[in-house]
Design an enzyme around this catalytic site. Structure first.
Site, PDB file in Angstrom:
ATOM      1  N   HIS A  61       9.780  -1.422   1.816  1.00 27.82           N
ATOM      2  CA  HIS A  61       9.840  -1.535   3.274  1.00 27.82           C
ATOM      3  C   HIS A  61       9.728  -2.986   3.680  1.00 27.82           C
ATOM      4  CE1 HIS A  61       5.692  -0.765   1.994  1.00 27.82           C
ATOM      5  NE2 HIS A  61       5.296  -1.570   2.976  1.00 27.82           N
ATOM      6  N   SER A 104       0.812  -1.225   0.000  1.00 26.04           N
ATOM      7  CA  SER A 104       0.000   0.000   0.000  1.00 26.04           C
ATOM      8  C   SER A 104       0.841   1.270   0.000  1.00 26.04           C
ATOM      9  CB  SER A 104      -0.938   0.009   1.213  1.00 26.04           C
ATOM     10  OG  SER A 104      -0.203   0.019   2.415  1.00 26.04           O
TER      11      SER A 104
HETATM   12  P1  5GP Z   1       2.298  -2.317   2.996  1.00 21.82           P
HETATM   13  O1  5GP Z   1       0.818  -2.530   3.059  1.00 21.82           O
HETATM   14  O2  5GP Z   1       2.664  -1.361   1.881  1.00 21.82           O
HETATM   15  O3  5GP Z   1       3.107  -3.561   2.970  1.00 21.82           O
HETATM   16  O4  5GP Z   1       2.698  -1.641   4.369  1.00 21.82           O
HETATM   17  C1  5GP Z   1       2.570  -0.292   4.605  1.00 21.82           C
HETATM   18  C2  5GP Z   1       2.565  -0.116   6.098  1.00 21.82           C
HETATM   19  O5  5GP Z   1       2.828   1.234   6.390  1.00 21.82           O
HETATM   20  C3  5GP Z   1       1.214  -0.447   6.739  1.00 21.82           C
HETATM   21  O6  5GP Z   1       1.392  -1.474   7.702  1.00 21.82           O
HETATM   22  C4  5GP Z   1       0.781   0.862   7.364  1.00 21.82           C
HETATM   23  O7  5GP Z   1       0.155   0.692   8.625  1.00 21.82           O
HETATM   24  C5  5GP Z   1       2.085   1.634   7.481  1.00 21.82           C
HETATM   25  N1  5GP Z   1       1.946   3.064   7.358  1.00 21.82           N
HETATM   26  C6  5GP Z   1       1.280   3.739   6.382  1.00 21.82           C
HETATM   27  N2  5GP Z   1       1.393   5.064   6.576  1.00 21.82           N
HETATM   28  C7  5GP Z   1       2.158   5.221   7.693  1.00 21.82           C
HETATM   29  C8  5GP Z   1       2.618   6.371   8.400  1.00 21.82           C
HETATM   30  O8  5GP Z   1       2.360   7.525   8.033  1.00 21.82           O
HETATM   31  N3  5GP Z   1       3.384   6.156   9.508  1.00 21.82           N
HETATM   32  C9  5GP Z   1       3.705   4.901   9.937  1.00 21.82           C
HETATM   33  N4  5GP Z   1       4.448   4.806  11.048  1.00 21.82           N
HETATM   34  N5  5GP Z   1       3.288   3.793   9.299  1.00 21.82           N
HETATM   35  C10 5GP Z   1       2.517   3.951   8.185  1.00 21.82           C
END
Ligand code: 5GP
Ligand code: ZN
Length: 114
Positions: free
Chosen positions: A100, A95
């Protein structure tokens, strides 16, 4: 890159709870934790996804993985274990378009994922 939330976090334009930082990587708590321990490990450099890894990224990727055991120790999950997750693309559930690594632990994690 300009509107990338993780670049803003890396630049300290957006605040986060920082666990570890050095010249090339930042580790901070996930804002929506899925486990008692849930941190995100990012390269400070903007790499959109795992699909964008090339030989130029070899050093940073190696550095991230080499750092994980000491991060796990710092977070108190080294002995009980933990999981590293990289979501890539739509089907992978990515997302945020900045590479990351999720480090999850502090409870028994189910497998396989849903
Ligand atoms: P993905 O879904 O891309 O693998 O993980 C993105 C992660 O980033 C999600 O677990 C979400 O909670 C975290 N996340 C999104 N926006 C922010 C933010 O502004 N600050 C922090 N600390 N985490 C975020
Ligand atoms: Zn970025």
């Amino acid at each position: 890159m300009g509107d990338c939330i993780f670049c803003k976090i890396a630049n300290k334009d957006v605040s986060s709870k920082i666990i570890y930082e050095d010249d090339t990587i930042l580790v901070f708590e996930d804002v929506n934790p899925q486990a008692p321990v849930h941190v995100l490990i990012i390269p400070k450099q903007h790499i959109p996804s795992l699909n964008d890894i090339d030989s130029d990224a070899a050093e940073i990727i190696s550095h991230i993985f080499m750092k994980i055991p000491s991060l796990a120790e710092q977070l108190g999950v080294q002995d009980n274990g933990y999981r590293i997750v990289v979501n890539c693309g739509t089907d992978g559930g990515q997302s945020v378009g900045h590479l990351h690594y999720h480090l999850l632990g502090g409870r028994t994690l189910t497998w396989p994922p849903g």
